[in-house]
Motif scaffolding. Sequence first.
Motif, mmCIF file in Angstrom:
data_model
loop_
_atom_site.group_PDB
_atom_site.id
_atom_site.type_symbol
_atom_site.label_atom_id
_atom_site.label_comp_id
_atom_site.label_asym_id
_atom_site.label_seq_id
_atom_site.Cartn_x
_atom_site.Cartn_y
_atom_site.Cartn_z
ATOM 1 N N ALA A 251 0.845 -1.197 0.000
ATOM 2 C CA ALA A 251 0.000 0.000 0.000
ATOM 3 C C ALA A 251 0.874 1.239 0.000
ATOM 4 C CB ALA A 251 -0.910 -0.011 1.224
ATOM 5 N N GLU A 252 0.705 2.104 -1.012
ATOM 6 C CA GLU A 252 1.413 3.381 -1.095
ATOM 7 C C GLU A 252 0.432 4.468 -0.649
ATOM 8 O OE1 GLU A 252 2.020 3.219 -5.269
ATOM 9 O OE2 GLU A 252 3.834 1.988 -5.138
ATOM 10 N N GLY A 272 3.559 -3.147 3.461
ATOM 11 C CA GLY A 272 3.080 -4.463 3.068
ATOM 12 C C GLY A 272 1.659 -4.697 3.554
ATOM 13 N N MET A 273 0.843 -5.338 2.698
ATOM 14 C CA MET A 273 -0.564 -5.529 3.074
ATOM 15 C C MET A 273 -1.128 -6.804 2.455
ATOM 16 S SD MET A 273 -2.596 -2.824 0.645
ATOM 17 C CE MET A 273 -3.778 -4.000 0.036
ATOM 18 N N PRO A 278 -4.261 -1.686 5.289
ATOM 19 C CA PRO A 278 -4.073 -1.155 6.643
ATOM 20 C C PRO A 278 -5.245 -0.290 7.093
ATOM 21 C CG PRO A 278 -2.600 -0.079 5.069
ATOM 22 C CD PRO A 278 -3.208 -1.246 4.363
ATOM 23 N N ILE A 279 -5.987 0.264 6.138
ATOM 24 C CA ILE A 279 -7.179 1.040 6.497
ATOM 25 C C ILE A 279 -8.303 0.100 6.920
ATOM 26 C CG2 ILE A 279 -8.983 2.531 5.548
ATOM 27 C CD1 ILE A 279 -6.781 3.953 3.955
ATOM 28 N N TYR A 295 -0.329 5.975 10.947
ATOM 29 C CA TYR A 295 -0.486 4.587 10.533
ATOM 30 C C TYR A 295 0.610 3.725 11.147
ATOM 31 C CZ TYR A 295 3.101 5.477 6.882
ATOM 32 O OH TYR A 295 4.255 5.809 6.202
ATOM 33 N N LEU A 296 0.282 2.443 11.293
ATOM 34 C CA LEU A 296 1.224 1.452 11.786
ATOM 35 C C LEU A 296 1.769 0.660 10.607
ATOM 36 C CD1 LEU A 296 -0.841 0.013 14.774
ATOM 37 C CD2 LEU A 296 1.188 1.463 14.966
#
Length: 763
Positions: A251-252, A272-273, A278-279, A295-296
Motif C-alpha cells: 500500500a502506497e 506491506g498488506m 491497513p485502512i 499509521y502502523l
Amino acid sequence: MNPTALDEHAYRTAEQLLRHNRPKLVSGGRIRPRWIEGGARFWYRIDTPDGLRFFLVDPGRGSRKPAFDHVQLAKALSAATGEDVDAAALPFAAFELVDGDVEFDAFGRHWRWVAGDHACVGVERSQHRQLLDVAAPDGRHAVFRKDYNLWVRSLSDGRSRALTDNGSVDRDYGANPDYFMYTTMLGKLGIPHLPPAVLWSPDSRHVLTHRTDMRGVRETHLIEALPADGGAPRLRTQRFAFAGDERVPSAEFVVLDVESGKVVPARAEAVGMSLMSPISRQWAWWAEDSSAAYYLSSTRDGRKLSLHRLDPASGEVRTILTESGPTRVEPGQLLQQAPIVRVLSDGAEVLWYSQRDNWGHLYLYGTRDGELRAQVTSGPWAVQEILRVDEDRRVVYFVVAGLVEEDPYRRSVCRVGLDGSGFAKIIDDDVDHAVTVPPGAGYFIDSASTNALAPVISVRGWDGKVLVELSRADTSRLLETGWSPPERFRVTAADGQTKIHGMLYLPHGFDPAKRYPVVDHPYGFPSASRVVPCFDPGYYGFDAEALAALGFVVVAIDGRGSPGRDKAFHDASYGRVGDGAGLADHVAALRELARDRPWMDLDRVGVFGMSSGGFATVRAMLEFPEVFKVGVAECGMHDLRFAEQGIAEMYNGPFDPETYAATSNVDLADRLVGKLLLVHGGLDDSFSPHLSMRLAERLIAADKDFDMLIVPSSDHAFVGYDHHLNRRRWDFFVRHLMGVEPPSGYRLTPVPLDQEALADLFG
C-alpha cells in the motif's frame, strides 16, 4: 438388523440452535446502537414480548422510550400501500429522524411518516448515496471506486468527478488484496467489490487512502463450475501471495484534497498488506483535528512494529516509535481487533501497547523525542482495548482480561492515571463486560454476562454508574429447547504444569448414568480464541451447541499457543503452527476431564472445525489416532506453504522449507486411521480448495478410505449452503460416532442472507 435411527426431534432442536436461529430464542440478548447527533443519542431495535420494537435513548437525560408509535406507523403505512403491516414486525430494520419525522425503506420505496398527520408519504431520498459509497462526516460528499480510480460524489445532487486518474489493474486506488476485495460471497449478492479502503478526515476536507501495488504478485486460479448464466466453466484468477513469495501486495499511502483535487503521496516506503488494507485493518487513522494521519507498519517477519505520522499537506512521514522483538510484535493479540494505540495531547504523546514484560500493557511515550514517560499499566493481566482517554484529568479507561481468577478471559472495565497511579475497576463485579463506546465517548454501553448468566445491557457513565438500563435478556425460549449453559473448566496442559481453560457442553436430556460420545471443536490457529467468556457463544459456539442437542458431549479448549492471555502462552505456537494451537493439550484435557466424568466415552471421540479448525481436525486425527476416531474437516488450511503469505509468516515466522513442511497435513496423510469427511468450497477464495485436493490425492496414494464433499460454487463460509453442510456434518457424526442412523428424510431449512449484517458491512 438396521441400527436405530435418531429421533427427528434432536435435529429440529439442533437446527433451532444454529447461529441464524438461536438469537431468536433470546429476547433482548443483543443491541446494535445506531448513533445520532454525533453519539449524543442513539436508537436500537430489539425483540420484546410485544414483538420487534425500536427504542430511542438519551443517555444525558437517562431516558429510554419508543422511537415512535409503532401501531400508528403500521396503520399509516398499510393505508398508503394497501399492504398488511404488523406493528410487531415492521417491514424495515433501520430508519432516520428527519426534522422530527421518521424516514425508512419498505415495499421498494422510501417513505416519510409524519407523526402529526398520522400519514406515510412516499418521498425521494434526501441523499444520492449508493451502496459502495463511503460518506464524509459532514454528509456532503462520498468517495467511490470506478475503473481502478477514486471518485467523489455530491450527496445533494449526485454529481461526481474523479479524484485520481492514473489507476490501473495492478496499481489501483483504495483496493484490498483480491481475495478480500472481490469475494465469492459479494458476487452472489451482485456486488462487484468491497467499498474503497478510504478514511475521511474529521473535517471532511481530505481522504486518506493508498494506491495498491499488485505488480508481480502470484496468480492463483479457481474454476467456476456452474456460472450464473449456465454457460461453460470459467477460470477465476486472483493475485494471492504464498508464504516465502518475493512479491506481495503493498500500500502506497496518498492523501486526496477533495476541494482542490490535489493528490499528495506519502514520502515513505510502501506498507506491506498481503493480509488486508491497513485502512480496513484499522491500522491507520486521522488526528481528531485533521492535522495529521497516523499509521502502523510491520516488517514482513512481524518482529518490528512502527508508528508513523503523515502530514496531509506535504506528504512528509515521520516515524514516531518503533518496537522490535524476537517474535511477533503486535498492537493487540487478536487478529481482527483495532490496535491498542492512542495518540494524545495534540500529537505530543502516544499510548503504546506492548508485551515486553510478558503481559499486554500500556506505555506512555513522547512523540517528539520518542522517550518513555511512564509504564501506565502493570500486573499479571492483559489490556484488551482502550475505551477513552480523558486528557483533562489525565486518565485512561480500558478493558482488561485476567482480573477474574476463575476465568482469565473475562473482561473488566478499568481506569488508571496516565502516570500509572490510581488503578481501579469501575464496575465492581466479576462478570464479563462487552463494551461499546459512541462517537464523542460521553458514556458507554455495557453488556454484562457470563456463559451461564444472560446479558444485562446498560448505558453507563465513566464512573461506572448505570444511566439507563436497556435490556435484560429473556432466555425462557432457549431453555425450553433443553439447552443448558456450558460448564467452564480448568485443567492441566500436556506439559504437566500450565493451566488451560475450556468449555464443556452437556447433551440435551443428560443422564449421568449413561455414556456419551465426545466431540472436540478446535480452532487451530493462534489468531482467535475458541473459549468465550460471555453468554454469546461466538461464531463457532453455535455449532457446538447444536451437536450437544443431538446427544454429544462437546468440548472447546484454548491450548497453549492460542491468544487472550500472556505473551509466552501465545508464543508457544510461534513457528509451531503445525501443533494446532495446542492439540496435545486437548488430549490431556479430555483425559483429565473423563477421570471424574465417567459418562464421557473416550472410546468414541470425534473432532470438527472449519478453516484452521479444519486443519486442526485432520491434524488431531493424524497425530493422535488413538484418541480421535471421527472427524469432519471443513475448508481446512492443510498446508501452510500454500496459504496466504501474511498470516502464514505472522504466526509461523519467516519462510523456511523445513519449518513450513512441519505444518503440512498432506505429508502425514498415511497416518489416517479413523473416519474422515473432507469438505471444501469450490470457490473458496481464502483457503483454496486445492488444499483439500492435495490432501485427498495423498490419502488416495496411501490407499486410505475417506469421504469428501466439494461444494462447487461455495465460498469459505459456505454462504447459501449452510443447511446442507450442517446436515452432512451431523449425519456423519451420528452414523460413525453415535452408531445410529440420522432421521430419515430430514432436511434443514436454507439459511437466508442476513441483510442487516450486510447493511452493517457497508455502513
